[in-house]
Motif scaffolding. Structure first.
Motif, mmCIF file in Angstrom:
data_model
loop_
_atom_site.group_PDB
_atom_site.id
_atom_site.type_symbol
_atom_site.label_atom_id
_atom_site.label_comp_id
_atom_site.label_asym_id
_atom_site.label_seq_id
_atom_site.Cartn_x
_atom_site.Cartn_y
_atom_site.Cartn_z
ATOM 1 N N ASP A 2 0.792 -1.515 -0.129
ATOM 2 C CA ASP A 2 -0.088 -0.057 -0.551
ATOM 3 C C ASP A 2 1.349 0.975 0.626
ATOM 4 O O ASP A 2 0.527 2.880 0.629
ATOM 5 N N ARG A 3 2.407 0.960 0.037
ATOM 6 C CA ARG A 3 3.389 2.507 -0.379
ATOM 7 C C ARG A 3 2.371 3.696 -0.966
ATOM 8 O O ARG A 3 2.681 4.549 -1.098
ATOM 9 N N TRP A 4 1.574 3.438 -2.177
ATOM 10 C CA TRP A 4 1.009 3.964 -3.093
ATOM 11 C C TRP A 4 0.403 5.464 -2.385
ATOM 12 O O TRP A 4 0.463 6.290 -3.145
ATOM 13 N N ALA A 5 -0.160 4.599 -1.616
ATOM 14 C CA ALA A 5 -1.344 5.618 -1.134
ATOM 15 C C ALA A 5 -0.726 6.922 0.048
ATOM 16 O O ALA A 5 -1.426 7.953 -0.132
ATOM 17 N N ASP A 6 -0.317 6.971 0.249
ATOM 18 C CA ASP A 6 0.450 7.561 1.329
ATOM 19 C C ASP A 6 1.228 9.329 0.402
ATOM 20 O O ASP A 6 1.246 9.991 1.325
ATOM 21 N N VAL A 7 1.827 8.141 -0.575
ATOM 22 C CA VAL A 7 3.275 9.041 -1.811
ATOM 23 C C VAL A 7 1.916 9.715 -2.470
ATOM 24 O O VAL A 7 1.528 11.317 -2.751
ATOM 25 N N ALA A 8 1.051 9.499 -2.856
ATOM 26 C CA ALA A 8 -0.264 10.419 -3.807
ATOM 27 C C ALA A 8 -1.074 11.328 -2.618
ATOM 28 O O ALA A 8 -1.491 12.265 -3.039
ATOM 29 N N ASP A 9 -1.472 11.194 -1.656
ATOM 30 C CA ASP A 9 -1.737 12.099 -0.759
ATOM 31 C C ASP A 9 -0.805 13.126 -0.315
ATOM 32 O O ASP A 9 -1.390 14.329 -0.578
ATOM 33 N N HIS A 10 0.294 12.778 -0.283
ATOM 34 C CA HIS A 10 1.075 14.380 -0.430
ATOM 35 C C HIS A 10 1.516 14.373 -1.582
ATOM 36 O O HIS A 10 1.552 16.255 -1.451
ATOM 37 N N VAL A 11 1.675 14.450 -2.926
ATOM 38 C CA VAL A 11 1.042 14.598 -3.900
ATOM 39 C C VAL A 11 0.443 15.292 -4.439
ATOM 40 O O VAL A 11 -0.396 16.593 -4.781
ATOM 41 N N ALA A 12 -0.504 14.426 -4.078
ATOM 42 C CA ALA A 12 -2.533 15.688 -4.034
ATOM 43 C C ALA A 12 -2.133 16.936 -3.447
ATOM 44 O O ALA A 12 -2.662 17.937 -4.647
ATOM 45 N N LEU A 13 -1.478 17.226 -2.407
ATOM 46 C CA LEU A 13 -1.974 18.491 -1.708
ATOM 47 C C LEU A 13 -1.020 19.300 -3.021
ATOM 48 O O LEU A 13 -1.214 20.541 -2.649
ATOM 49 N N ARG A 14 -0.310 19.717 -2.965
ATOM 50 C CA ARG A 14 0.564 20.751 -4.394
ATOM 51 C C ARG A 14 -0.565 20.917 -4.971
ATOM 52 O O ARG A 14 0.229 21.604 -5.919
ATOM 53 N N GLY A 15 -1.647 20.763 -5.544
ATOM 54 C CA GLY A 15 -2.203 20.897 -6.359
ATOM 55 C C GLY A 15 -2.332 20.927 -7.757
ATOM 56 O O GLY A 15 -1.196 20.331 -8.520
ATOM 57 N N GLN A 16 -2.346 22.180 -8.175
ATOM 58 C CA GLN A 16 -1.819 22.232 -9.696
ATOM 59 C C GLN A 16 -0.625 22.662 -9.667
ATOM 60 O O GLN A 16 -0.300 23.510 -10.272
ATOM 61 N N ASP A 17 0.609 22.088 -9.337
ATOM 62 C CA ASP A 17 2.016 22.772 -9.521
ATOM 63 C C ASP A 17 2.187 22.096 -10.493
ATOM 64 O O ASP A 17 2.560 21.203 -10.949
ATOM 65 N N THR A 18 2.803 23.524 -11.561
ATOM 66 C CA THR A 18 3.017 22.963 -12.793
ATOM 67 C C THR A 18 5.100 23.994 -12.661
ATOM 68 O O THR A 18 5.659 24.539 -14.199
ATOM 69 N N VAL A 19 6.367 24.387 -11.015
ATOM 70 C CA VAL A 19 6.517 24.876 -11.356
ATOM 71 C C VAL A 19 7.982 24.981 -11.982
ATOM 72 O O VAL A 19 9.176 24.915 -12.712
ATOM 73 N N SER A 20 7.707 22.534 -12.017
ATOM 74 C CA SER A 20 9.252 22.428 -12.862
ATOM 75 C C SER A 20 8.492 20.937 -14.357
ATOM 76 O O SER A 20 8.026 19.739 -13.003
ATOM 77 N N ALA A 21 8.348 20.946 -15.106
ATOM 78 C CA ALA A 21 8.186 19.635 -16.342
ATOM 79 C C ALA A 21 8.401 18.788 -15.850
ATOM 80 O O ALA A 21 7.571 17.509 -15.416
ATOM 81 N N PHE A 22 10.146 17.955 -15.466
ATOM 82 C CA PHE A 22 10.787 17.211 -14.591
ATOM 83 C C PHE A 22 9.434 16.918 -13.277
ATOM 84 O O PHE A 22 9.362 15.388 -13.137
ATOM 85 N N LEU A 23 9.733 17.357 -12.679
ATOM 86 C CA LEU A 23 8.841 17.113 -11.436
ATOM 87 C C LEU A 23 7.000 16.792 -11.259
ATOM 88 O O LEU A 23 7.143 15.825 -11.518
ATOM 89 N N THR A 24 6.596 17.767 -12.553
ATOM 90 C CA THR A 24 4.871 17.570 -12.215
ATOM 91 C C THR A 24 4.674 16.465 -12.908
ATOM 92 O O THR A 24 3.528 15.527 -12.667
ATOM 93 N N LEU A 25 5.746 15.914 -14.456
ATOM 94 C CA LEU A 25 4.918 14.841 -14.537
ATOM 95 C C LEU A 25 5.278 13.812 -14.310
ATOM 96 O O LEU A 25 4.447 12.668 -13.999
ATOM 97 N N GLN A 26 6.054 13.571 -13.109
ATOM 98 C CA GLN A 26 6.322 12.404 -12.092
ATOM 99 C C GLN A 26 4.978 12.619 -10.864
ATOM 100 O O GLN A 26 4.550 11.603 -10.664
ATOM 101 N N TYR A 27 4.717 14.684 -10.651
ATOM 102 C CA TYR A 27 3.370 13.970 -9.726
ATOM 103 C C TYR A 27 1.937 13.569 -10.621
ATOM 104 O O TYR A 27 1.534 12.250 -10.221
ATOM 105 N N LEU A 28 1.952 13.651 -11.394
ATOM 106 C CA LEU A 28 0.973 13.422 -12.626
ATOM 107 C C LEU A 28 1.001 11.956 -12.450
ATOM 108 O O LEU A 28 -0.498 10.982 -12.288
ATOM 109 N N TYR A 29 1.944 11.314 -12.800
ATOM 110 C CA TYR A 29 2.234 9.773 -12.559
ATOM 111 C C TYR A 29 1.671 9.000 -11.199
ATOM 112 O O TYR A 29 1.168 8.041 -11.616
ATOM 113 N N ALA A 30 2.555 9.446 -10.546
ATOM 114 C CA ALA A 30 1.837 8.997 -9.141
ATOM 115 C C ALA A 30 0.260 9.361 -8.895
ATOM 116 O O ALA A 30 -0.638 8.322 -7.848
#
Length: 458
Positions: A285-313
């Motif tokens: 169940d490791r994905w759940a905790d990571v996705a919970d924290h990523v979701a708090l970033r909202g519509q974060d497009t500061v960095s394309a490299f980072l954003t694409l990984q947020y999107l994957y999660a």
């Protein structure tokens, strides 16, 4: 005249301010936890321009939409402070350009400063960070080499040179520079990092794991990014060796959980969990905790490299926030004003569409969209090793879509730098089996078993 720890004049007579500036300089380039001491230092000495500019710079490394507003009060104080040396004025102006969002001019400022003051390692590190984020590997190396011979006594300079060489695929030079850094200071973590890249690229998996294990104790008190990221590299070697228990232990102890709100820690966890799943590791169940924290970033497009990984999660966990982040990526790609609009429009956008398609099991769309983006992914930032996540997502779509011949081509190319990797050869065995090539399938599986046996015999 007062000087900083590398001999550059600074305009302050306050010993606490000098200490705070030195804590920031060394903490920043050595990834130590004392760098944030610059915030109370700047608050206590609002008339010191350099201290306040450094505090603004530290806030910008938050890598979040709120960063410029956090940095702004310190930047305002820096600009209003009593004039200091010519270098300090240039540093203040250059950091201000970052806060204002003018990255090309900021890099020009870094170039001018590091040319005139080769021992200004803060500006060197800042330049490398931004050149890395735009895929300018040659620029990273050029900036670092300018520090020689004036800063040859600073181990962290050789670590930065090593990473510049590695990103330019000059692996022998990278290893030499990293070893030089370690000769000056054995616990130089960025040199460890550069060597990890070299050994991964050259398929020196067992050696790489042994080396990183031998220096891992020196990362314990580093900031969360450097500790988690070097352990991330060690986990890559564990994955190749089929050491699932060690990978899970590294993830749970050192990769996720240090600073769950920080961007780099989040994407390190995302990319490691994805790789673990592609390698056949049960992540529970490791994905759940990571996705919970990523979701708090909202519509974060500061960095394309980072954003694409947020999107994957978010897509991997079917979070409703996925569609909002995808909408933000669409909007960012349509904005032609920013300096990096081409990377967003022509690289990040198709990659994002491919990631969404992969999360929905739409393999043909994932293959087509990621295939369009992959040749230019460097424009979005990240290292070769980090961007490999997107290659693996594309490969998984090929396998899932039954495109055995295309998958075989990708896998054999990957085997040039991971010849005996367990997950790679097991997957290659399946692909050869589906291709009607049982002898090649048996050979691939035998390579995987040989690696497993070697690990178990240690």
């Amino acid at each position: 005249m007062t000087t900083d720890l590398y001999g550059l004049p600074i305009t302050t007579q306050n010993p606490q301010t000098v200490q705070g500036i030195n804590d920031f300089i060394h903490g920043f380039i050595a990834y130590e936890t004392k760098a944030p001491n610059i915030i109370p230092t700047a608050d206590a000495d609002p008339d010191c321009g350099l201290a306040n500019a450094y505090a603004a710079m530290l806030w910008m490394f938050l890598e979040a939409p709120a960063a410029p507003s956090k940095a702004a009060p310190y930047m305002a104080r820096a600009r209003a402070a009593t004039p200091g040396t010519a270098r300090e004025a240039q540093v203040i102006d250059t950091i201000g350009l970052w806060v204002d969002g003018d990255i090309p001019e900021m890099l020009a400022g870094c170039d001018a400063i590091t040319t005139e003051y080769p021992r200004d390692v803060v500006m060197l590190k800042l330049a490398q960070y931004h050149l890395f984020n735009t895929g300018d590997a040659a620029g990273m190396l050029r900036f670092a080499l300018k520090a020689l011979p004036d800063a040859a006594d600073i181990p962290y300079v050789h670590g930065m040179i090593a990473f510049g060489y590695e990103q330019c695929h000059l692996l022998d030079d990278a290893e030499t520079a990293a070893q030089q850094a370690m000769a000056l200071r054995h616990d130089e973590p960025w040199a460890h990092h550069a060597l990890a890249h070299v050994m991964l690229t050259q398929g020196r998996v067992a050696e790489g794991a042994d080396f990183l294990e031998s220096v891992a104790d020196t990362w314990q008190n580093l900031n969360s990014f450097m500790r988690s990221h070097n352990w991330w590299h060690l986990a890559l070697f564990y994955l190749s060796q089929g050491r699932h228990d060690d990978v899970c232990r590294a993830y749970d102890t050192h990769i996720w959980g240090l600073e769950k709100d920080y961007s780099q820690d989040q994407v390190g966890a995302v990319s490691m969990l994805a790789r673990m799943e592609f390698a056949g590791v049960d992540v529970g169940d490791r994905w759940a905790d990571v996705a919970d924290h990523v979701a708090l970033r909202g519509q974060d497009t500061v960095s394309a490299f980072l954003t694409l990984q947020y999107l994957y999660a978010l897509g991997r966990t079917a979070r409703p926030e996925t569609r909002y982040l995808m909408a933000a990526i669409d909007a960012r790609a349509a904005d032609t004003a920013p300096y990096d609009h081409v990377a967003w429009a022509e690289v990040a956008l198709p990659a994002a569409r491919g990631i969404i398609a992969h999360s929905k099991g739409d393999w043909p769309t994932a293959i087509a969209q990621l295939g369009q983006a992959l040749p230019r992914m460097a424009e979005c930032g990240g290292s070769h090793a980090q961007r490999d996540l997107f290659e693996q997502i594309h490969l998984d779509a090929l396998v899932q879509d039954g495109r055995a011949s295309a998958a075989q081509q990708v896998l054999e190319m990957r085997r040039t730098y991971d010849p005996d990797g367990v997950p790679l050869n097991l997957l290659l065995g399946d692909v050869y089996e589906k291709s009607g090539l049982p002898e090649q399938a048996a050979n691939a599986r035998a390579r995987a078993e040989k690696t497993r046996a070697a690990v178990q015999s240690r």
